[in-house]
Design an enzyme around this catalytic site. Structure first.
Site, short mmCIF file in Angstrom:
data_model
loop_
_atom_site.label_atom_id
_atom_site.label_comp_id
_atom_site.label_asym_id
_atom_site.label_seq_id
_atom_site.Cartn_x
_atom_site.Cartn_y
_atom_site.Cartn_z
CG HIS A 426 1.64 4.84 -14.62
ND1 HIS A 426 2.86 5.36 -14.99
CD2 HIS A 426 1.18 5.67 -13.65
CE1 HIS A 426 3.13 6.45 -14.29
NE2 HIS A 426 2.13 6.66 -13.46
CB CYS A 445 -0.66 7.47 -10.94
SG CYS A 445 -2.29 8.03 -11.51
#
Length: 525
Positions: A426, A445
């Site tokens: 992301h 992440c």
């Protein structure tokens, strides 16, 4: 050097160095073709149990050995005049496992040395010698292509799917075309070959005495262009040993040539050189060559775990956690590289693979329960307006999410490859973190510096989107998705050493402290 006669012709073949008794030079018989069907000798399979009792270390391969002789119920490594030449090829490869970065102890090496004395010519066929060679073959194949068992690799946090070669079928292939043994490393991830070249390079450095320690003068914290002294001379010598300088001219002045060499060193490690050789760089340069050799060996083992399909993929995304680097490969070539931020020690990014199936623009961030408990609730307790101040809201009654926008923790786009670890790539509003050398800050992440560029390239190829369309989706202020027509493989990997095709190796910090545990598994096997 002894000449080996091929079964169907006579050829002088490539030399192999043998580690057998007497350290005799051997010749590579891998170019011969084996066709001795007219010399098939029956094998007494009832003697197998006795063999495994006498040589218990080969019980590990008993299933594969029995499979081999169910398929070929006769002597494979012997003909009437003794051992076939290809048996010696395997023997030589086993004695060169050290070149594969394997500190493995060959089972029953003394027995094998005696068996192959004088190339085993005149050795009368017997079940034990036949099965010893088969056991040796499976040991070699397993070590060089299979690596540590899957459960052991998982202990080190590696969850990429493993591919396993059928070693019985592979032996059939080698018997039909022995030259293919020279391409046995094609059975593993291509990076393996590059690291193997690097292993030889650093072993050569070690043989020449390695490198000396760089010691700063008392009170000195760094080196830069214009400085003079013994530390500068030591830095010059150190970089010359590893090839970042063509030669060491012994100068004690930090000149432009040395500055360029340091920049080259930093560039190879994907770091921005700021004109100063810091204490951390010097500490890194002072790591002994023996430790670097072990690091290369550890990463060669990791290469044995990587599915070889990655070398055939025309399009994929690979993230190497220790180098904080993402590569997007398209049409077989690197199309984009980007710095990334990965999970901090307490929230390690998991090593696995998946298939990117869709992209979310202007995403919500559904805050994980663990973060709600550890960070959000304490924040609310101190500040009743915490949620509003952070553009957050409750949804479905009890869950918390952050609304789309420029301050959203996921930035303006996320790349989804559904997995049980809830990991994805992301964007991020915290761009400053990409300027740091150490980029282990996330909750697990992977934050991508060039997230916008990646979205443009993927949607452009997959759906014909242009920059304007991507920008509109990213800044829509409400969540919207793009479903890929063709899924893209994503690999999250962990390599603390990475080599180019010439064997030039870049080393990266072992951010999750995994090398030592893997080395202990390798060096105690």
């Amino acid at each position: 050097m002894k000449k080996i006669l091929a079964v169907l012709g006579i050829a002088l073949l490539t030399s192999l160095t043998s580690c057998k008794k007497g350290n005799k030079d051997k010749v590579d018989a891998s170019t011969e073709t084996h066709d001795h069907e007219d010399k098939i000798l029956p094998l007494d399979t009832t003697a197998f149990a006795g063999f495994f009792n006498q040589y218990p270390e080969y019980k590990t391969y008993s299933g594969q050995i029995r499979k081999l002789y169910r398929k070929h119920p006769h002597y494979i490594w012997h003909e009437k005049r003794g051992l076939i030449e290809f048996a010696e090829v395997i023997y030589n490869r086993v004695n060169q496992l050290d070149d594969e970065g394997l500190p493995a102890k060959v089972p029953y090496k003394n027995v094998l040395d005696d068996l192959f004395q004088d190339s085993g010519r005149g050795e009368k066929p017997n079940v034990n010698s036949e099965l010893l060679i088969s056991g040796m073959y499976f040991y070699w194949a397993d070590k060089t292509m299979g690596g540590l068992p899957t459960d052991k690799s998982r202990e080190t946090g590696w969850y990429l799917p493993r591919q396993h070669t059928d070693y019985v079928a592979y032996l059939d292939t080698l018997m039909q075309d022995p030259q293919k043994i020279n391409g046995s490393s094609s059975k593993v991830f291509s990076q393996y070959n590059n690291l193997k070249k690097g292993l030889q390079k650093y072993r050569d450095i070690e043989k020449k005495g390695g490198w000396k320690t760089i010691t700063l003068d008392e009170g000195q914290k760094s080196l830069k262009e214009g400085d003079t002294g013994a530390a500068v001379a030591a830095l010059r010598a150190r970089l010359a040993v590893e090839g970042y300088l063509k030669s060491d001219d012994k100068k004690r002045e930090f000149d432009s040539e040395l500055n360029d060499a340091v920049k080259k060193y930093e560039d190879s490690h994907y770091r921005t050189y700021k004109g100063v050789v810091t204490e951390s760089i010097i500490k890194e340069l002072n790591i002994p060559v023996a430790d670097r050799i072990r690091t290369i060996a550890v990463n060669m083992e990791r290469c044995r775990w990587v599915p070889t399909d990655i070398d055939k993929e025309k399009e994929y995304i690979a993230v190497n956690i220790p180098s904080y680097r993402l590569r997007y490969v398209r049409d077989g070539k690197i199309d984009l590289t980007s710095n990334v931020v990965v999970g901090k020690e307490a929230n390690r990014t998991v090593i696995f693979s998946g298939k990117m199936s869709y992209i979310v623009f202007s995403p919500y961030w559904n805050v994980p329960p663990s973060i709600v408990e550890k960070e959000i609730k304490p924040g609310i307790a101190k500040n009743p307006n915490y949620l509003a101040d952070h553009n957050m809201e409750y949804y479905n009654g009890k869950h918390i999410r952050q609304k789309p926008g420029g301050t959203n923790s996921l930035g303006l786009v996320k790349f989804m490859f559904p997995n049980t670890n809830n990991i994805y790539l992301h964007d991020t509003p915290a761009k400053g973190l990409f300027n740091k050398d150490d980029r282990a800050y996330s909750h697990g992440c992977v934050r991508v510096e060039k997230a916008r560029e990646l979205a443009i390239k993927i949607t452009g190829k997959d759906g014909g989107w242009n920059e304007a369309k991507v920008d509109k989706a990213m800044n829509a202020g409400k969540e919207n998705s793009y479903v890929l027509k063709k899924k893209i493989p994503v690999y999250l990997t962990y390599f603390t050493a990475w080599a180019d095709e010439n064997g030039n190796v870049a080393f990266f910090d072992d951010v999750y402290q995994r090398d030592a545990s893997l080395a202990s598994l390798l060096y105690t096997k």
